[in-house]
Design an enzyme around this catalytic site. Structure first.
Site, PDB file in Angstrom:
ATOM      1  N   VAL A   1      -1.892  -7.393  -4.597  1.00  0.00           N
ATOM      2  CA  VAL A   1      -1.570  -8.460  -3.648  1.00  0.00           C
ATOM      3  C   VAL A   1      -2.829  -9.296  -3.453  1.00  0.00           C
ATOM      4  O   VAL A   1      -3.919  -8.764  -3.211  1.00  0.00           O
ATOM      5  CB  VAL A   1      -1.091  -7.877  -2.303  1.00  0.00           C
ATOM      6  CG1 VAL A   1      -0.919  -8.985  -1.262  1.00  0.00           C
ATOM      7  CG2 VAL A   1       0.217  -7.121  -2.503  1.00  0.00           C
TER       8      VAL A   1
ATOM      9  N   GLY B   1      -0.264   4.311   0.205  1.00  0.00           N
ATOM     10  CA  GLY B   1      -1.124   5.394   0.679  1.00  0.00           C
ATOM     11  C   GLY B   1      -0.392   6.224   1.715  1.00  0.00           C
ATOM     12  O   GLY B   1       0.842   6.227   1.783  1.00  0.00           O
ATOM     13  N   PHE B   2      -1.164   6.924   2.542  1.00  0.00           N
ATOM     14  CA  PHE B   2      -0.557   7.811   3.535  1.00  0.00           C
ATOM     15  C   PHE B   2       0.370   7.061   4.487  1.00  0.00           C
ATOM     16  O   PHE B   2       1.438   7.560   4.845  1.00  0.00           O
ATOM     17  CB  PHE B   2      -1.653   8.509   4.343  1.00  0.00           C
ATOM     18  CG  PHE B   2      -2.317   9.612   3.574  1.00  0.00           C
ATOM     19  CD1 PHE B   2      -1.702  10.842   3.455  1.00  0.00           C
ATOM     20  CD2 PHE B   2      -3.544   9.421   2.967  1.00  0.00           C
ATOM     21  CE1 PHE B   2      -2.297  11.870   2.741  1.00  0.00           C
ATOM     22  CE2 PHE B   2      -4.145  10.439   2.250  1.00  0.00           C
ATOM     23  CZ  PHE B   2      -3.523  11.667   2.137  1.00  0.00           C
TER      24      PHE B   2
ATOM     25  N   GLY C   1       0.816  -1.217   0.000  1.00  0.00           N
ATOM     26  CA  GLY C   1       0.000   0.000   0.000  1.00  0.00           C
ATOM     27  C   GLY C   1       0.847   1.262   0.000  1.00  0.00           C
ATOM     28  O   GLY C   1       1.609   1.518   0.929  1.00  0.00           O
TER      29      GLY C   1
ATOM     30  N   ALA D   1      -6.086  10.219   7.756  1.00  0.00           N
ATOM     31  CA  ALA D   1      -4.703  10.211   7.289  1.00  0.00           C
ATOM     32  C   ALA D   1      -3.704  10.394   8.438  1.00  0.00           C
ATOM     33  O   ALA D   1      -2.631   9.769   8.451  1.00  0.00           O
ATOM     34  CB  ALA D   1      -4.521  11.304   6.238  1.00  0.00           C
ATOM     35  N   GLN D   2      -4.038  11.247   9.399  1.00  0.00           N
ATOM     36  CA  GLN D   2      -3.115  11.512  10.510  1.00  0.00           C
ATOM     37  C   GLN D   2      -2.768  10.236  11.275  1.00  0.00           C
ATOM     38  O   GLN D   2      -1.614  10.032  11.666  1.00  0.00           O
ATOM     39  CB  GLN D   2      -3.737  12.536  11.478  1.00  0.00           C
ATOM     40  CG  GLN D   2      -3.453  13.972  11.116  1.00  0.00           C
ATOM     41  CD  GLN D   2      -1.962  14.270  11.102  1.00  0.00           C
ATOM     42  OE1 GLN D   2      -1.196  13.794  11.934  1.00  0.00           O
ATOM     43  NE2 GLN D   2      -1.527  15.044  10.129  1.00  0.00           N
TER      44      GLN D   2
ATOM     45  N   GLU E   1     -18.579  17.895   2.254  1.00  0.00           N
ATOM     46  CA  GLU E   1     -17.774  18.612   1.261  1.00  0.00           C
ATOM     47  C   GLU E   1     -18.327  18.396  -0.149  1.00  0.00           C
ATOM     48  O   GLU E   1     -18.403  19.340  -0.947  1.00  0.00           O
ATOM     49  CB  GLU E   1     -16.307  18.176   1.365  1.00  0.00           C
ATOM     50  CG  GLU E   1     -15.712  18.623   2.691  1.00  0.00           C
ATOM     51  CD  GLU E   1     -14.260  18.211   2.935  1.00  0.00           C
ATOM     52  OE1 GLU E   1     -13.638  18.820   3.797  1.00  0.00           O
ATOM     53  OE2 GLU E   1     -13.762  17.288   2.267  1.00  0.00           O
TER      54      GLU E   1
ATOM     55  N   ASP F   1      -6.048   2.735   7.967  1.00  0.00           N
ATOM     56  CA  ASP F   1      -7.451   2.315   7.929  1.00  0.00           C
ATOM     57  C   ASP F   1      -7.609   0.808   8.118  1.00  0.00           C
ATOM     58  O   ASP F   1      -8.667   0.342   8.539  1.00  0.00           O
ATOM     59  CB  ASP F   1      -8.075   2.697   6.573  1.00  0.00           C
ATOM     60  CG  ASP F   1      -8.271   4.199   6.423  1.00  0.00           C
ATOM     61  OD1 ASP F   1      -7.967   4.942   7.375  1.00  0.00           O
ATOM     62  OD2 ASP F   1      -8.738   4.628   5.341  1.00  0.00           O
TER      63      ASP F   1
END
Ligand SMILES: Cc1cc2nc3c(=O)[nH]c(=O)nc-3n(C[C@H](O)[C@H](O)[C@H](O)COP(=O)(O)OP(=O)(O)OC[C@H]3O[C@@H](n4cnc5c(N)ncnc54)[C@H](O)[C@@H]3O)c2cc1C
Length: 413
Positions: free
Chosen positions: A79, A13-14, A11, A315-316, A170, A300
């Site tokens: 994967v 990602g973040f 992954g 994300a944090q 949003e 996540d």
């Protein structure tokens, strides 16, 4: 090939990206695997969906990010599983052996087993989802512009966003602005007063997790932007033409944007590790999988509780956990103490559209123009790549000053 310990990260990602960066120059070999060749900045996906920015402005090639990291390699593949005993990752390109494994596969959309929603609702998780939504919304306007049947025209011009978290808020705010500030000039035969944007949330309030004053402020801003906010409203069924609510009400619409649920990415179900109801993998405070000290799970995909509550899928959390995992891998190699993870919640923010946002940063609550500027600044800084930052800044400035959106293209038939 070097005989240094091999760290495989699934992954980009973040979380995964930051683990790989933290291991730069360390005595390990790093292989990062992702099914896509880019890192995606998901918090701005809704702006791609609402024609504000182009997809390439929020994505960055993984190989370019790690161009100068010598102990790094990238493998673009999906994967399919992991053999925890043999310490090998199964991919569509063959097996990849590891000494340490970091699972950072993120989340996927959760329709809670509702097949009708899964078939007809529009989720927002990756670039193709965002482009699909953009194409769909613009196509609804093209069709409505020449539709004589009043009922059909109304259903084409009714847009429903389900999920009152930051993504739903949003999206609804940006959609309403796209329609009322931009599309009204492109489609002169359509009276935008007849266009409906509805935001639905099952809980009693939107933006759960935000302080009450900010939730109220966000709701007021949305209503000011002509979004019809409905709380305690549950969708039972959607057949692509009408929504049936659990109270029996029927809303004719061709558009249901779904951001009401997430669950861990599907790979987490194929590892033989203990999962929670939403698919996250339970980890120890050091972020290791039970009985597999060389397997770490973050972001996540990981389930860790603090004060009895699961850490949020933001994300944090993923980025802070990445730092601990990189530390703990090196600590294990160097036989020094590992560290436990404790989340430092910096705060949360959501924007509702031009000049409107809500923010709670380091416990300080603010909303309106100031929050909007802070939101813009933080998201701009967080984007990867100077070019992306510059182009996004230009797009934002353009739409702010000229009430225009850069990318009003229907790119698929
Ligand atoms: C629309 C949207 C808006 C959001 N807005 C915000 C926000 O404003 N603020 C915030 O903090 N958070 C936000 N989030 C949540 C945030 O993006 C996630 O919490 C964060 O990305 C989690 O990081 P991660 O590293 O766990 O996973 P991700 O960043 O999702 O990365 C997972 C990576 O794993 C790869 N992958 C998955 N399965 C496989 C497989 N089988 N094989 C190969 N590769 C695989 C994926 O391609 C992906 O690159 C938003 C999410 C979405 C969808």
């Amino acid at each position: 090939m070097s005989d240094k310990p091999h760290v495989v990260i699934i992954g980009a990602g973040f979380g995964g990206l930051r683990v790989a960066k933290r291991l730069a120059g360390k005595p390990v070999r790093v292989t990062l695997i992702d099914k896509r060749n880019y890192h995606l900045f998901q918090p701005l996906l809704y702006q791609v969906a609402t024609a504000g920015i182009s997809p390439h402005e929020i994505a960055y090639p993984v190989r370019a990010i790690f161009r100068s990291q010598k102990n790094f390699d990238f493998l673009m593949t999906r994967v399919t599983g992991v053999d925890l005993e043999k310490r090998a990752v199964h991919t569509e390109q063959g097996d990849v052996p590891y000494d340490y494994l970091v699972v950072a596969v993120g989340a996927s959309v959760n329709f809670f087993g509702n097949a009708s929603l899964e078939r007809h609702a529009l989720p927002l998780k990756d670039i193709s989802d965002a482009v699909t939504i953009r194409n769909h919304v613009l196509r609804m306007f093209e069709q409505a512009a020449h539709e004589q049947d009043v009922r059909k025209r109304q259903s084409l011009l009714t847009f429903v966003a389900v999920g009152g978290g930051p993504t739903g808020v949003e999206s609804a705010g940006a959609l309403s602005e796209l329609i009322r500030l931009v599309l009204r000039r492109d489609y002169r035969t359509i009276n935008v007063d007849n266009v409906r944007v509805i935001l639905m949330e099952g809980a009693p309030m939107i933006l759960p997790g935000f302080p009450e004053s900010l939730r109220l402020s966000a709701r007021k801003s949305l209503e000011h932007k002509r979004v019809d906010v409905r709380v305690e409203t549950l969708v039972k069924d959607y057949d692509g033409e009408k929504i049936t609510l659990d109270n029996g009400e029927i809303i004719p619409t061709r558009t249901l944007l779904w951001s009401a649920g997430v669950r861990a990415a599907s790979l987490t179900g194929r590892l033989g590790l203990e999962q929670t109801r939403n698919g996250r993998l339970r980890v120890s405070p050091t972020l290791q999988a039970p009985n597999h000290p060389n397997v770490f799970v973050i972001g996540d995909a990981a389930h860790l509780e603090e004060n009895g509550v699961a850490l949020p899928m933001v994300a944090q959390v993923a980025m802070q956990q990445a730092q601990i995992v990189a530390h703990n891998i090196l600590a294990d190699l160097g036989k020094t103490p590992t560290r436990e993870f404790h989340y430092k919640n910096i705060g949360s923010m959501a924007t509702i559209g031009r000049n409107a946002a809500v923010a709670c940063v380091f416990g300080v609550k603010f909303h309106g123009y100031l929050a909007w500027i802070v939101w813009l600044t933080i998201h701009l800084i967080a984007l990867i790549g100077f070019r992306n930052r510059l182009v996004v800044l230009i797009d934002w400035a353009w739409s702010y000053f000229f009430y225009d959106r850069a990318v009003r293209l229907i790119t698929r038939e």
